[in-house]
Write a protein that holds these residues in place. Structure first.
Motif, PDB file in Angstrom:
ATOM      1  N   TYR A  44       0.868  -1.186   0.000  1.00  0.00           N
ATOM      2  CA  TYR A  44       0.000   0.000   0.000  1.00  0.00           C
ATOM      3  C   TYR A  44       0.904   1.234   0.000  1.00  0.00           C
ATOM      4  N   PRO A  45       0.989   1.914  -1.151  1.00  0.00           N
ATOM      5  CA  PRO A  45       1.932   3.037  -1.258  1.00  0.00           C
ATOM      6  C   PRO A  45       1.335   4.394  -0.880  1.00  0.00           C
ATOM      7  N   ASP A  46       0.009   4.508  -0.879  1.00  0.00           N
ATOM      8  CA  ASP A  46      -0.615   5.813  -0.622  1.00  0.00           C
ATOM      9  C   ASP A  46      -0.864   5.991   0.865  1.00  0.00           C
ATOM     10  N   ALA A  47       0.225   6.136   1.590  1.00  0.00           N
ATOM     11  CA  ALA A  47       0.176   6.209   3.044  1.00  0.00           C
ATOM     12  C   ALA A  47       1.424   6.960   3.499  1.00  0.00           C
ATOM     13  N   VAL A  51       3.606   0.045   3.227  1.00  0.00           N
ATOM     14  CA  VAL A  51       3.149  -1.056   4.075  1.00  0.00           C
ATOM     15  C   VAL A  51       2.903  -2.266   3.187  1.00  0.00           C
ATOM     16  N   ARG A  70      16.148   9.858   8.057  1.00  0.00           N
ATOM     17  CA  ARG A  70      16.281   8.473   8.502  1.00  0.00           C
ATOM     18  C   ARG A  70      15.362   7.576   7.682  1.00  0.00           C
ATOM     19  N   VAL A  72      13.257   4.122   8.427  1.00  0.00           N
ATOM     20  CA  VAL A  72      12.841   3.163   9.448  1.00  0.00           C
ATOM     21  C   VAL A  72      12.247   1.955   8.730  1.00  0.00           C
TER      22      VAL A  72
ATOM     23  N   MET B   1      16.435  10.198  -1.494  1.00  0.00           N
ATOM     24  CA  MET B   1      16.270   8.753  -1.434  1.00  0.00           C
ATOM     25  C   MET B   1      15.028   8.362  -2.221  1.00  0.00           C
ATOM     26  N   PHE B   3      11.686   6.683  -3.324  1.00  0.00           N
ATOM     27  CA  PHE B   3      10.608   6.241  -2.454  1.00  0.00           C
ATOM     28  C   PHE B   3       9.356   6.097  -3.304  1.00  0.00           C
ATOM     29  N   THR B   5       6.209   6.205  -3.427  1.00  0.00           N
ATOM     30  CA  THR B   5       4.881   6.630  -3.029  1.00  0.00           C
ATOM     31  C   THR B   5       4.453   7.756  -3.938  1.00  0.00           C
ATOM     32  N   SER B  33      -4.206   5.127   2.618  1.00  0.00           N
ATOM     33  CA  SER B  33      -4.592   3.899   3.288  1.00  0.00           C
ATOM     34  C   SER B  33      -3.417   2.943   3.366  1.00  0.00           C
ATOM     35  N   ALA B  34      -3.251   2.334   4.528  1.00  0.00           N
ATOM     36  CA  ALA B  34      -2.148   1.393   4.748  1.00  0.00           C
ATOM     37  C   ALA B  34      -2.630  -0.051   4.712  1.00  0.00           C
ATOM     38  N   VAL B  79       0.266  14.727   7.073  1.00  0.00           N
ATOM     39  CA  VAL B  79       1.726  14.716   7.181  1.00  0.00           C
ATOM     40  C   VAL B  79       2.400  14.516   5.825  1.00  0.00           C
ATOM     41  N   THR B  80       1.646  14.031   4.827  1.00  0.00           N
ATOM     42  CA  THR B  80       2.210  13.875   3.484  1.00  0.00           C
ATOM     43  C   THR B  80       2.152  15.188   2.689  1.00  0.00           C
ATOM     44  N   PHE B 178       0.471   2.897  15.453  1.00  0.00           N
ATOM     45  CA  PHE B 178       1.038   2.231  14.272  1.00  0.00           C
ATOM     46  C   PHE B 178       2.157   3.053  13.644  1.00  0.00           C
ATOM     47  N   TRP B 179       1.858   4.253  13.154  1.00  0.00           N
ATOM     48  CA  TRP B 179       2.890   5.043  12.479  1.00  0.00           C
ATOM     49  C   TRP B 179       3.924   5.565  13.463  1.00  0.00           C
ATOM     50  N   TYR B 182       6.996   3.588  13.950  1.00  0.00           N
ATOM     51  CA  TYR B 182       7.912   3.544  12.809  1.00  0.00           C
ATOM     52  C   TYR B 182       8.516   4.924  12.515  1.00  0.00           C
ATOM     53  N   GLY B 183       8.602   5.773  13.512  1.00  0.00           N
ATOM     54  CA  GLY B 183       9.353   7.020  13.341  1.00  0.00           C
ATOM     55  C   GLY B 183       8.523   8.278  13.323  1.00  0.00           C
ATOM     56  N   TYR B 184       7.198   8.157  13.179  1.00  0.00           N
ATOM     57  CA  TYR B 184       6.393   9.374  13.192  1.00  0.00           C
ATOM     58  C   TYR B 184       6.265   9.920  14.617  1.00  0.00           C
ATOM     59  N   TYR B 196       8.289  13.775  12.407  1.00  0.00           N
ATOM     60  CA  TYR B 196       9.062  12.596  12.826  1.00  0.00           C
ATOM     61  C   TYR B 196       9.642  12.817  14.212  1.00  0.00           C
ATOM     62  N   ARG B 197       9.996  11.689  14.822  1.00  0.00           N
ATOM     63  CA  ARG B 197      10.629  11.764  16.135  1.00  0.00           C
ATOM     64  C   ARG B 197      12.099  12.093  16.008  1.00  0.00           C
TER      65      ARG B 197
END
Lengths: 85, 197
Positions: A44-47, A51, A70, A72, B1, B3, B5, B33-34, B79-80, B178-179, B182-184, B196-197
């Motif tokens: 799922y890339p639109d997040a 994931v 970073r 993660v 980097m 990515f 998305t 959506s995840a 956040v995006t 959840f997020w 993982y660093g949020y 982010y943290r």
């Protein structure tokens, strides 16, 4: 329209971390035990991150977040990864 | 980097004081959506608030609405990097839902159908700052946007406004959702760019 891709969508970001192609590896789902190539996972890339979920039971297998400077990475949803070396 | 998305397009360079730093205004409401979208019928929907004694306080769909639905117009900041201004919502204030829930704990974990979680300070859900939203832009909340009901906490980044909300659990410590694990950021104030943290 499906809102997910296959596990090959992980290839780019994982190649920044691993020397081997993890998407070609076989992974075992930590929830249902399905063993399949990581490339068959549902991504799922639109997040706020990537994931990847088990194609059988939707369990979260892999999470990748680029948190500023970073990266993660969680592989906690996989019991094992079987890589050909 | 690199990515993989998809980005969000919108109007850049707008000097609107309603838009926090690093955000871009959009007109169309993006869907994030995840995981697969849960399909929850309102007749099956239930909200459960669990306090530190383990007691569950429950509301059906009709019981939730009987508490009183109000109109809310707020700006949303994801956040995006997209912001959608002046969104019209309808929902039930968490002040009404939590009015008879006694807790010494300072934090809350929101739980969703589908397994998503996010952590919030209890005080951020009170005093007119948060709702269980059931309508947006004049329509029942679509499943892809979190329907039948989602948490609405507009003063924090939108990942805190958990889609498909089904429960709130009081907790003594600010455990990550959840997020967040993982660093949020544990809090997520868009005006401080707490991404982010």
């Amino acid at each position: 329209m499906p809102n997910h891709l296959d596990g090959n969508a992980l290839a780019g970001v994982l190649s920044d971390v691993f020397t081997m192609d993890v998407t070609a590896a076989r992974g075992r789902c930590g929830s249902c035990g399905r063993t399949a190539p990581v490339a068959e996972a549902m991504v799922y890339p639109d997040a706020p991150g990537l994931v990847a979920r088990c194609a059988s039971c939707d369990h979260v297998l892999v999470v990748v977040v680029t948190a500023g400077e970073r990266l993660v990475l969680s592989l906690a949803g996989l019991d094992a990864i079987d890589l050909r070396v | 980097m690199p990515f993989a998305t998809r980005g969000f397009s919108g109007r850049r360079g707008q000097a609107d004081t309603r838009v926090p730093p690093g955000q871009t205004m959009v007109e169309k409401w993006p869907v994030l959506s995840a995981g697969p979208t849960p399909q929850v019928e309102t007749r099956d929907w239930e909200l459960t608030v669990q306090d530190e004694t383990g007691t569950d306080h429950r509301w059906s769909w009709d019981e939730l609405h009987a508490l009183g639905v109000e109109d809310i117009t707020v700006d949303i900041h994801c956040v995006t990097h997209w912001s959608k201004l002046g969104m019209a919502w309808r929902g039930v204030s968490l002040d009404k839902i939590l009015a008879n829930v006694r807790s010494e704990h300072r934090y809350v974990m929101a739980h969703s159908y589908g397994g998503y979680t996010t952590n919030l300070p209890l005080e951020d859900l009170l005093d007119g700052k948060a709702w269980i939203a059931t309508e947006a832009e004049g329509e029942p909340l679509d499943p892809e946007h979190g329907g039948p009901a989602r948490l609405l906490v507009p003063h924090l980044y939108f990942w805190k406004s958990a889609k498909w909300v089904r429960g709130l659990t009081m907790m003594p410590d600010n455990d990550p959702g959840f997020w967040e694990q993982y660093g949020y950021h544990l809090y997520g104030d868009p005006w401080k760019e707490q991404r982010y943290r």
